[in-house]
Design an enzyme around this catalytic site. Structure first.
Site, PDB file in Angstrom:
ATOM      1  N   SER A  10      -8.295   6.870 -19.666  1.00 56.09           N
ATOM      2  CA  SER A  10      -7.634   6.300 -18.484  1.00 56.09           C
ATOM      3  C   SER A  10      -8.456   5.177 -17.867  1.00 56.09           C
ATOM      4  O   SER A  10      -7.911   4.310 -17.185  1.00 56.09           O
ATOM      5  CB  SER A  10      -7.397   7.402 -17.443  1.00 56.09           C
ATOM      6  OG  SER A  10      -8.590   8.124 -17.201  1.00 56.09           O
ATOM      7  N   TYR A 151     -28.069  15.235 -18.165  1.00 48.20           N
ATOM      8  CA  TYR A 151     -27.163  14.302 -18.857  1.00 48.20           C
ATOM      9  C   TYR A 151     -27.739  13.946 -20.231  1.00 48.20           C
ATOM     10  O   TYR A 151     -27.035  13.982 -21.240  1.00 48.20           O
ATOM     11  CB  TYR A 151     -26.972  13.049 -18.001  1.00 48.20           C
ATOM     12  CG  TYR A 151     -26.110  11.976 -18.635  1.00 48.20           C
ATOM     13  CD1 TYR A 151     -24.725  12.103 -18.669  1.00 48.20           C
ATOM     14  CD2 TYR A 151     -26.680  10.826 -19.193  1.00 48.20           C
ATOM     15  CE1 TYR A 151     -23.926  11.110 -19.242  1.00 48.20           C
ATOM     16  CE2 TYR A 151     -25.892   9.835 -19.758  1.00 48.20           C
ATOM     17  CZ  TYR A 151     -24.516   9.981 -19.782  1.00 48.20           C
ATOM     18  OH  TYR A 151     -23.732   8.999 -20.357  1.00 48.20           O
ATOM     19  N   ALA A 153     -29.834  15.575 -22.074  1.00 50.23           N
ATOM     20  CA  ALA A 153     -29.779  16.733 -22.982  1.00 50.23           C
ATOM     21  C   ALA A 153     -28.364  16.895 -23.552  1.00 50.23           C
ATOM     22  O   ALA A 153     -28.185  17.168 -24.743  1.00 50.23           O
ATOM     23  CB  ALA A 153     -30.200  18.004 -22.243  1.00 50.23           C
TER      24      ALA A 153
END
Ligand code: NAP
Length: 241
Positions: A10, A151, A153
């Site tokens: 989107s 994040y 990881a």
């Protein structure tokens, strides 16, 4: 006509990827979770230049909803040639302040979604003896980032998963690769002008990447030009690492 399913298309990189694939004569399933209007705009943009597109709401962190997305694409278009696992979220926070539920949510959206969609599409691609899967990781999944341990990881997990799935599905004619973008100009990087300028100065090419830069790399990994490439991670990052 080839068919692509792009999770989280989107907005941002997913949106640019949907447009890029449509320009290359793909029928596109535009997946969204919250941004219905934006997804419908992507669909009408694609239809304006003569390609087929449908939007489908699914929170791909949920196993059943991811299954519904894949089944919808097969029902409407008869097949899936390419799956792009792009949906993702980020969170900048010092490690000590990251809660268990934030960690869990981040892994659900960034990692489980990739498992969910791959699990849903695997038998379909295996029975056709072909298919391309492109997973969107991040430069920070390779290099690590301060204040983004969670994040980083999650994005590193995607790289390990990609390498392994490529080995397992290679004999069935299925390619699995990874794109690990650098700093890209999307709503995810909601930083002030000064921070963006500092980031830009750290990049050898002295520019922030565009969503189109990443879309083009994803398209390459879905194309015949990449037919001997699997299990790899390409990082379009302006030379940052
Ligand atoms: P973005 O502009 O924030 O867009 C994120 C997209 O993911 C939206 O379309 C959103 O859809 C979708 N999404 C989020 N959670 C979802 C869920 N549970 N189910 C389905 N869709 C979901 O981010 P972006 O920059 O384009 O990032 C796209 C991917 O690139 C992410 O995986 C990100 O980690 C990775 N990446 C980005 C950068 C960067 O610098 N921007 C760098 C490296 C990697 P709705 O709005 O409809 O929920």
């Amino acid at each position: 006509m080839k068919v692509v399913v792009i999770t989280g298309s989107s907005r941002g990189i997913g949106r640019a990827t949907a447009i890029e694939f449509a320009k290359n004569e793909y029928s596109v399933v535009v997946n969204y979770n919250k941004s219905k209007q934006e997804a419908e705009k992507v669909v009408s943009e694609i239809k304006n230049f003569g390609q087929d597109a449908l939007s489908f709401k699914a929170d791909v962190s949920d196993f059943n909803e991811a299954n519904n997305l894949i089944n919808f694409a097969i029902k409407e278009f008869g097949k899936i040639d390419v799956l792009v696992n792009n949906a993702g979220i980020s969170l900048q926070k010092i490690f000590q302040n990251v809660t268990e539920s934030e960690w869990e949510n981040l892994f659900k959206v960034n990692v489980w979604s990739v498992f969910n969609c791959c699990a849903a599409v695997a038998n379909h691609m295996i029975s056709r003896k072909k298919g391309k899967i492109v997973n969107v990781s991040s430069i920070w999944g390779i290099a690590g980032a301060s204040m983004e341990a969670h994040y980083s990881a999650s994005k590193a997990a995607i790289i390990g998963f990609t390498k392994s799935l490529a080995k397992e599905l290679g004999p069935s004619g299925i390619h699995v690769n990874c794109v690990a973008p650098g700093v890209i100009d999307t709503e995810m990087n909601n930083f002030d002008e000064k921070t963006m300028e500092e980031l830009k100065n750290e990049i050898p090419l002295k520019k922030i990447g565009s969503a189109k830069n990443i879309a083009e790399t994803i398209l390459f990994l879905a194309s015949e030009q990449s037919d001997f490439i699997t299990g790899q991670t390409i990082s379009p990052n302006g030379g940052l690492i």
